[in-house]
Motif scaffolding. Structure first.
Motif, PDB file in Angstrom:
ATOM      1  N   UNK A  98       0.877  -1.303   0.085  1.00 33.82           N
ATOM      2  CA  UNK A  98      -0.026   0.123   0.053  1.00 33.82           C
ATOM      3  C   UNK A  98       0.725   1.196  -0.037  1.00 33.82           C
ATOM      4  N   UNK A  99       0.586   2.033  -1.092  1.00 37.12           N
ATOM      5  CA  UNK A  99       1.586   3.327  -1.281  1.00 37.12           C
ATOM      6  C   UNK A  99       0.480   4.551  -0.854  1.00 37.12           C
ATOM      7  N   UNK A 100       0.924   5.371   0.140  1.00 38.08           N
ATOM      8  CA  UNK A 100      -0.015   6.665   0.323  1.00 38.08           C
ATOM      9  C   UNK A 100       0.695   7.664  -0.163  1.00 38.08           C
ATOM     10  N   UNK A 101       0.015   8.509  -0.981  1.00 37.42           N
ATOM     11  CA  UNK A 101       0.757   9.657  -1.843  1.00 37.42           C
ATOM     12  C   UNK A 101       0.025  10.934  -1.623  1.00 37.42           C
ATOM     13  N   UNK A 102       0.902  12.037  -1.473  1.00 41.23           N
ATOM     14  CA  UNK A 102       0.341  13.349  -1.171  1.00 41.23           C
ATOM     15  C   UNK A 102       1.305  14.136  -2.000  1.00 41.23           C
ATOM     16  N   UNK A 103       0.583  15.598  -2.228  1.00 37.94           N
ATOM     17  CA  UNK A 103       1.557  16.668  -2.923  1.00 37.94           C
ATOM     18  C   UNK A 103       1.248  17.734  -1.714  1.00 37.94           C
ATOM     19  N   UNK A 104       2.370  18.415  -1.427  1.00 35.55           N
ATOM     20  CA  UNK A 104       2.288  19.544  -0.354  1.00 35.55           C
ATOM     21  C   UNK A 104       1.623  20.951  -1.055  1.00 35.55           C
ATOM     22  N   UNK A 105       1.854  21.158  -2.311  1.00 37.43           N
ATOM     23  CA  UNK A 105       1.014  22.169  -2.749  1.00 37.43           C
ATOM     24  C   UNK A 105      -0.475  22.337  -2.743  1.00 37.43           C
ATOM     25  N   UNK A 106      -1.119  21.094  -3.099  1.00 39.77           N
ATOM     26  CA  UNK A 106      -2.579  20.962  -3.019  1.00 39.77           C
ATOM     27  C   UNK A 106      -2.908  20.798  -1.643  1.00 39.77           C
TER      28      UNK A 106
END
Lengths: 151, 365
Positions: free
Chosen positions: B84-92
């Protein structure tokens, strides 16, 4: 370096021997090498912690050449391997038994002509290990991201 | 100019595992906050080397921008994920990374974080793009963070989550090889060589043939008694100058306004999904090299030569499992016949030569 000097293969070096060829990679700098013939044989003895004298003795039993020429070739080769940071002096206690794998000496008529070991070096992996300099750090301590131009 | 180091850092060598685990958990909590802020999660499932992989993103934009190269492996949700990979972007999301748990001196070449490459927790940080990957090998969970989905570098769009897949694969006995792979369901070949050797062009040239495409750059290998290659990505890359030899690729370029020195990127699942394959048994290792002659020919080479072509980039790009990778590849080159693939100027001749070889090597039942 004396005749009783031993070397060890450095920890960050991986290697694999085939019939008369050897492939070596230095994981620290990405340089990789191939060795054939007498160089591959010398490497095998170094791996088994043979002394310099034992390496020369073993090579002398396999190849036809003056002992002084073999000694010079071994010394030069060991120096080159040290310079490439593939081997280091081994200051630990010598093995109680001679290194394994020394086959019976060849009859003089069966000995091979001697070619000095040739270490073929490849440096095309260096770019994969190039460390971008860290110019700025953001307020939480992470290096600042910059526009990345791809290869 | 290098700024001052973070005020608080838990160095891995001061209670290594607990500090590393604490860092992983802090990054996971940051993802959880990003997910909450973004109204997520958005999930997608994939089958990689026969195993279910779940990507869980804080927002849809990130998945849409990052995952096209994985599209050919999309699958239905499973009850349990092997990764399981959790992904996020700081900008959004407005959620930043927690402070690093190491000092500036620990950012190593290739993204490796010194002290985080042989324990339970793995971490890598791409200095140029600001992409952080962390992996917990005990729970098979990973977290991936990047500054913005609008600034994903080409290599990451072509091979997303490569480092995480390499760590995860190693735990399953799989080797990540820097190699192309083409073949038939009954068997295929690995295309090995350094940058510029012709791996990508050779693999892409086979799209116009009965051969199926598994990889042009990275694939997973199972170095078992019957070795196999598994597709990770449906992407391909080529230099602009190479498009003249492979004109059928021109309509597939996904980055037409790219800078002059950037390679063209092809997301093949959007154009030739029927030519993509999940994997196949490996039958041979081929070393492409330009011959200058019209037709493509095969010439046997030694296992040592094949290892020197295949191993260096594969092990350098897998620092946490370099030793295991090297020796697994050494076993592979001993198991399989190895050839130079002397590339002809006629691209169609490349696939022809490979098909003739496979006709000889694939067992006929």
């Amino acid at each position: 370096m004396t005749s009783s000097t031993r070397f060890r293969i450095n920890k960050k070096v991986v290697h694999e021997a085939f019939e008369d060829e050897l492939v070596i990679i230095n994981l620290d700098n990405g340089n990789y090498y191939t060795l054939t013939g007498s160089g591959a044989e010398m490497w095998r003895y170094i791996e088994r912690r043979a002394t310099v004298r034992e390496v020369v003795d073993a090579i002398a039993e396999r190849y036809t050449a003056e002992r002084s020429a073999l000694q010079s070739a071994v010394d030069t080769f060991l120096g080159e391997l040290q310079q490439e940071e593939l081997i280091s002096l081994d200051g630990s206690a010598p093995a109680a038994q001679p290194p394994e794998g020394q086959s019976a000496p060849n009859a003089i008529a069966d000995r091979l002509p001697f070619d000095a070991p040739a270490l073929h070096k490849y440096t095309d992996m260096e770019q994969l290990l190039t460390l971008d300099p860290i110019h700025e750090v953001d307020e939480s301590g992470w290096p600042s991201a910059r526009t990345d131009r791809d290869r | 100019m290098i700024g001052s180091p973070p005020c608080e850092s838990v160095r891995p060598d001061q209670g290594k595992q607990s500090g590393a685990l604490a860092f992983f958990q802090s990054v996971q909590r940051a993802y959880d906050r990003a997910e909450t802020v973004s109204g997520g999660p958005v999930e997608r499932w994939y089958t990689i080397a026969g195993a279910p992989v779940r990507l869980r993103a804080a927002n849809l934009d990130l998945l849409s921008c990052l995952t096209p190269a994985l599209g050919h492996r999309a699958s239905a949700p499973e009850r349990e994920a092997a990764l399981t990979v959790s992904l996020w972007e700081s900008a959004a999301s407005g959620v930043a990374l927690p402070p690093p748990a190491w000092g500036l001196d620990d950012f190593g070449p290739g993204g490796e974080i010194r002290g985080y490459n042989n324990g339970r927790i793995r971490a890598a940080y791409q200095l140029g793009s600001g992409i952080l990957s962390v992996y917990d090998s005990a729970t098979r969970r990973a977290v991936y963070s990047l500054p913005s989905s609008r600034r994903i570098p080409l290599h990451e769009r072509a091979a997303p989550l490569r480092t995480i897949f390499q760590w995860w694969g190693a735990g399953r006995g799989l080797i990540q090889a820097h190699a192309g792979a083409v073949g038939l369901p009954q068997g295929g070949v690995l295309l090995a060589g350094g940058s510029g050797a012709g791996k990508s062009n050779s693999a892409l040239a086979c799209l116009e043939s009965p051969l199926f495409y598994a990889s042009d750059d990275f694939c997973l290998l199972s170095p078992a008694a019957e070795p196999a290659a598994y597709s990770l990505y449906s992407s391909g890359k080529a230099r602009t100058g190479d498009l003249a030899r492979l004109p059928f690729l021109r309509p597939m370029v996904s980055n037409p306004t790219r800078p002059a020195d950037e390679k063209a990127l092809f997301l093949l699942n959007e154009h030739r999904p029927e030519r993509l394959i999940s994997g196949f048994p490996l039958r041979a290792i081929l070393l492409p090299r330009v011959s200058g002659r019209p037709g493509t020919a095969l010439r046997p080479c030694t296992a040592a030569v094949a290892l020197a072509a295949l191993a260096p980039s594969s092990v350098i790009l897998a620092p946490s499992s370099a030793d295991a990778t090297f020796h697994a590849l050494a076993r592979l080159v001993r198991q399989l016949p190895c050839f130079y693939l002397e590339l002809g100027t006629d691209p169609a001749s490349i696939a022809d030569a490979i098909l003739r070889l496979l006709a000889r090597l694939v067992p006929q039942h």
